[in-house]
Design a protein around this motif. Structure first.
Motif, PDB file in Angstrom:
ATOM      1  N   PRO A  35       0.807  -1.231   0.000  1.00  0.00           N
ATOM      2  CA  PRO A  35       0.000   0.000   0.000  1.00  0.00           C
ATOM      3  C   PRO A  35       0.832   1.269   0.000  1.00  0.00           C
ATOM      4  O   PRO A  35       0.388   2.312  -0.475  1.00  0.00           O
ATOM      5  N   GLU A  36       2.065   1.180   0.502  1.00  0.00           N
ATOM      6  CA  GLU A  36       2.898   2.377   0.587  1.00  0.00           C
ATOM      7  C   GLU A  36       3.234   2.932  -0.798  1.00  0.00           C
ATOM      8  O   GLU A  36       3.550   4.121  -0.933  1.00  0.00           O
ATOM      9  N   TYR A  37       3.150   2.099  -1.830  1.00  0.00           N
ATOM     10  CA  TYR A  37       3.411   2.584  -3.189  1.00  0.00           C
ATOM     11  C   TYR A  37       2.274   3.472  -3.710  1.00  0.00           C
ATOM     12  O   TYR A  37       2.494   4.275  -4.622  1.00  0.00           O
ATOM     13  N   PHE A  38       1.095   3.324  -3.129  1.00  0.00           N
ATOM     14  CA  PHE A  38      -0.086   3.977  -3.683  1.00  0.00           C
ATOM     15  C   PHE A  38      -0.693   5.050  -2.785  1.00  0.00           C
ATOM     16  O   PHE A  38      -1.412   5.915  -3.272  1.00  0.00           O
ATOM     17  N   THR A  39      -0.435   4.974  -1.480  1.00  0.00           N
ATOM     18  CA  THR A  39      -1.078   5.915  -0.565  1.00  0.00           C
ATOM     19  C   THR A  39      -0.782   7.386  -0.881  1.00  0.00           C
ATOM     20  O   THR A  39      -1.664   8.236  -0.677  1.00  0.00           O
ATOM     21  N   PRO A  40       0.405   7.745  -1.400  1.00  0.00           N
ATOM     22  CA  PRO A  40       0.602   9.169  -1.752  1.00  0.00           C
ATOM     23  C   PRO A  40      -0.354   9.637  -2.849  1.00  0.00           C
ATOM     24  O   PRO A  40      -0.683  10.828  -2.918  1.00  0.00           O
ATOM     25  N   LEU A  41      -0.805   8.703  -3.698  1.00  0.00           N
ATOM     26  CA  LEU A  41      -1.683   9.072  -4.808  1.00  0.00           C
ATOM     27  C   LEU A  41      -3.158   9.021  -4.438  1.00  0.00           C
ATOM     28  O   LEU A  41      -3.945   9.861  -4.884  1.00  0.00           O
ATOM     29  N   ILE A  42      -3.521   8.024  -3.630  1.00  0.00           N
ATOM     30  CA  ILE A  42      -4.950   7.839  -3.331  1.00  0.00           C
ATOM     31  C   ILE A  42      -5.281   8.186  -1.872  1.00  0.00           C
ATOM     32  O   ILE A  42      -6.363   7.887  -1.388  1.00  0.00           O
ATOM     33  N   GLY A  43      -4.335   8.845  -1.203  1.00  0.00           N
ATOM     34  CA  GLY A  43      -4.537   9.216   0.197  1.00  0.00           C
ATOM     35  C   GLY A  43      -5.858   9.905   0.481  1.00  0.00           C
ATOM     36  O   GLY A  43      -6.545   9.575   1.465  1.00  0.00           O
ATOM     37  N   PRO A  44      -6.282  10.894  -0.355  1.00  0.00           N
ATOM     38  CA  PRO A  44      -7.547  11.598  -0.079  1.00  0.00           C
ATOM     39  C   PRO A  44      -8.770  10.682  -0.100  1.00  0.00           C
ATOM     40  O   PRO A  44      -9.808  11.035   0.477  1.00  0.00           O
ATOM     41  N   LEU A  45      -8.678   9.529  -0.736  1.00  0.00           N
ATOM     42  CA  LEU A  45      -9.823   8.621  -0.797  1.00  0.00           C
ATOM     43  C   LEU A  45      -9.929   7.718   0.433  1.00  0.00           C
ATOM     44  O   LEU A  45     -10.979   7.126   0.674  1.00  0.00           O
ATOM     45  N   LEU A  46      -8.849   7.622   1.187  1.00  0.00           N
ATOM     46  CA  LEU A  46      -8.809   6.707   2.326  1.00  0.00           C
ATOM     47  C   LEU A  46      -9.478   7.309   3.554  1.00  0.00           C
ATOM     48  O   LEU A  46      -9.528   8.535   3.704  1.00  0.00           O
ATOM     49  N   PRO A  47     -10.005   6.454   4.448  1.00  0.00           N
ATOM     50  CA  PRO A  47     -10.587   6.960   5.695  1.00  0.00           C
ATOM     51  C   PRO A  47      -9.560   7.733   6.510  1.00  0.00           C
ATOM     52  O   PRO A  47      -8.367   7.413   6.503  1.00  0.00           O
ATOM     53  N   ALA A  48     -10.027   8.739   7.223  1.00  0.00           N
ATOM     54  CA  ALA A  48      -9.123   9.556   8.028  1.00  0.00           C
ATOM     55  C   ALA A  48      -8.466   8.730   9.126  1.00  0.00           C
ATOM     56  O   ALA A  48      -7.290   8.927   9.452  1.00  0.00           O
ATOM     57  N   GLN A  49      -9.225   7.794   9.681  1.00  0.00           N
ATOM     58  CA  GLN A  49      -8.699   6.929  10.719  1.00  0.00           C
ATOM     59  C   GLN A  49      -8.964   5.477  10.336  1.00  0.00           C
ATOM     60  O   GLN A  49     -10.107   5.096  10.062  1.00  0.00           O
ATOM     61  N   MET A  50      -7.922   4.689  10.302  1.00  0.00           N
ATOM     62  CA  MET A  50      -8.086   3.265  10.005  1.00  0.00           C
ATOM     63  C   MET A  50      -6.978   2.500  10.703  1.00  0.00           C
ATOM     64  O   MET A  50      -5.873   3.009  10.902  1.00  0.00           O
ATOM     65  N   VAL A  55      -5.019  -0.983   6.253  1.00  0.00           N
ATOM     66  CA  VAL A  55      -4.354  -0.091   5.301  1.00  0.00           C
ATOM     67  C   VAL A  55      -4.264  -0.743   3.928  1.00  0.00           C
ATOM     68  O   VAL A  55      -4.538  -0.114   2.889  1.00  0.00           O
ATOM     69  N   GLY A  56      -3.894  -2.011   3.896  1.00  0.00           N
ATOM     70  CA  GLY A  56      -3.735  -2.713   2.634  1.00  0.00           C
ATOM     71  C   GLY A  56      -5.030  -2.832   1.849  1.00  0.00           C
ATOM     72  O   GLY A  56      -5.099  -2.457   0.673  1.00  0.00           O
ATOM     73  N   ILE A  57      -6.060  -3.347   2.496  1.00  0.00           N
ATOM     74  CA  ILE A  57      -7.318  -3.583   1.784  1.00  0.00           C
ATOM     75  C   ILE A  57      -7.999  -2.278   1.408  1.00  0.00           C
ATOM     76  O   ILE A  57      -8.619  -2.170   0.338  1.00  0.00           O
ATOM     77  N   PHE A  58      -7.876  -1.243   2.247  1.00  0.00           N
ATOM     78  CA  PHE A  58      -8.485   0.040   1.901  1.00  0.00           C
ATOM     79  C   PHE A  58      -7.740   0.708   0.745  1.00  0.00           C
ATOM     80  O   PHE A  58      -8.354   1.302  -0.146  1.00  0.00           O
ATOM     81  N   SER A  59      -6.409   0.626   0.764  1.00  0.00           N
ATOM     82  CA  SER A  59      -5.635   1.166  -0.347  1.00  0.00           C
ATOM     83  C   SER A  59      -5.955   0.412  -1.633  1.00  0.00           C
ATOM     84  O   SER A  59      -6.131   1.012  -2.702  1.00  0.00           O
ATOM     85  N   ALA A  60      -6.049  -0.912  -1.526  1.00  0.00           N
ATOM     86  CA  ALA A  60      -6.385  -1.728  -2.691  1.00  0.00           C
ATOM     87  C   ALA A  60      -7.769  -1.380  -3.230  1.00  0.00           C
ATOM     88  O   ALA A  60      -7.977  -1.332  -4.445  1.00  0.00           O
ATOM     89  N   THR A  61      -8.703  -1.130  -2.323  1.00  0.00           N
ATOM     90  CA  THR A  61     -10.061  -0.779  -2.743  1.00  0.00           C
ATOM     91  C   THR A  61     -10.076   0.533  -3.510  1.00  0.00           C
ATOM     92  O   THR A  61     -10.709   0.653  -4.571  1.00  0.00           O
ATOM     93  N   ALA A  62      -9.384   1.534  -2.985  1.00  0.00           N
ATOM     94  CA  ALA A  62      -9.331   2.837  -3.658  1.00  0.00           C
ATOM     95  C   ALA A  62      -8.669   2.720  -5.029  1.00  0.00           C
ATOM     96  O   ALA A  62      -9.153   3.282  -6.024  1.00  0.00           O
ATOM     97  N   VAL A  63      -7.571   1.984  -5.103  1.00  0.00           N
ATOM     98  CA  VAL A  63      -6.876   1.785  -6.381  1.00  0.00           C
ATOM     99  C   VAL A  63      -7.771   1.022  -7.357  1.00  0.00           C
ATOM    100  O   VAL A  63      -7.843   1.349  -8.551  1.00  0.00           O
ATOM    101  N   PHE A  64      -8.462   0.014  -6.854  1.00  0.00           N
ATOM    102  CA  PHE A  64      -9.364  -0.794  -7.686  1.00  0.00           C
ATOM    103  C   PHE A  64     -10.470   0.068  -8.281  1.00  0.00           C
ATOM    104  O   PHE A  64     -10.816  -0.066  -9.462  1.00  0.00           O
ATOM    105  N   MET A  65     -11.030   0.954  -7.482  1.00  0.00           N
ATOM    106  CA  MET A  65     -12.080   1.848  -7.970  1.00  0.00           C
ATOM    107  C   MET A  65     -11.571   2.731  -9.109  1.00  0.00           C
ATOM    108  O   MET A  65     -12.200   2.824 -10.172  1.00  0.00           O
ATOM    109  N   VAL A  66     -10.430   3.372  -8.879  1.00  0.00           N
ATOM    110  CA  VAL A  66      -9.875   4.277  -9.888  1.00  0.00           C
ATOM    111  C   VAL A  66      -9.509   3.505 -11.152  1.00  0.00           C
ATOM    112  O   VAL A  66      -9.825   3.920 -12.283  1.00  0.00           O
ATOM    113  N   ALA A  67      -8.840   2.367 -10.985  1.00  0.00           N
ATOM    114  CA  ALA A  67      -8.404   1.580 -12.143  1.00  0.00           C
ATOM    115  C   ALA A  67      -9.594   1.046 -12.934  1.00  0.00           C
ATOM    116  O   ALA A  67      -9.545   0.976 -14.172  1.00  0.00           O
ATOM    117  N   THR A  68     -10.669   0.684 -12.243  1.00  0.00           N
ATOM    118  CA  THR A  68     -11.864   0.182 -12.920  1.00  0.00           C
ATOM    119  C   THR A  68     -12.509   1.270 -13.768  1.00  0.00           C
ATOM    120  O   THR A  68     -12.908   1.032 -14.920  1.00  0.00           O
TER     121      THR A  68
END
Length: 215
Positions: A35-50, A55-68
């Protein structure tokens, strides 16, 4: 009786289609693992507190949404259309992914394969038994010929298969770890689907007018 379903489009090359389908899934897997490879790009989409566990599954979810969404846009640019199956799947990805991030709960993204496969399975079997109409060509956007019996058999098989995938997803995410479920989603569901599709080749050949004419 021969029935030909022609969508009016030749479709994308197989390699391009595979990249559009597997690209978002591959990024989903990588983002969950790193997730550390992607959090700088999709950080605003992630929950403020998690929690650290999410971290992994939420980052993957955000990336999956954008990529889809990107894959759907590319598909539209190349074909001037979006096939029904990727479109429905994409809508569910974005909707359930948004609920996952907004409610800080990975349950929703894990339910996505269950919802999508149950939906397709229900539509196929419902159309077959309630209206005596095989809807498989509409969902897949296929361009080939089968006789009426072939369409009914193939539609029934795919309907049952989709429901089986939905049940399998439920078993996996409820009994295994999140990392295992992610791996299964990426490296399990697609190969299972491809093997099942190849296994239908004898049925397709048997009920193809071209093959019948040769015999």
């Amino acid at each position: 009786m021969n029935q030909k379903i022609d969508t009016g489009h030749e479709g994308l090359p197989p390699v391009t289609k595979l990249l559009l389908e597997m690209g978002p899934l591959a990024l989903f897997f990588v983002a969950n693992s790193r997730p550390e490879y992607f959090t700088p790009l999709i950080g605003p989409l992630l929950p403020a507190q998690m929690s650290a566990d999410h971290v992994g599954i939420f980052s993957a979810t955000a990336v999956f949404m954008v990529a889809t969404v990107v894959a759907l846009c590319v598909n539209y640019v190349l074909e001037r259309r979006v096939p029904i199956m990727p479109l429905v799947s994409g809508v569910v990805v974005v909707g359930f992914g948004a609920m996952t991030l907004w409610l800080n709960d990975d349950l929703f993204i894990k339910l996505k394969p269950t919802i999508v496969n149950s939906l397709f399975g229900g539509i196929l079997l419902g159309g077959l038994f309630l209206f005596n109409k095989p809807l498989l060509p509409i969902i897949f956007g296929s361009v080939f010929q089968l006789d009426a019996e072939g369409w009914r058999k193939l539609t029934f098989r795919w309907g049952v298969f989709f429901l089986g995938l939905a049940a399998l997803n439920e078993i996996i995410w409820r009994t295994q770890s999140t990392d295992f479920w992610v791996s299964f989603k990426v490296f399990g569901m697609m190969p299972i689907t491809m093997i099942f599709a190849l296994a239908q080749t004898p049925l397709i050949l048997k009920h193809s007018p071209q093959e019948q004419a040769k015999s």
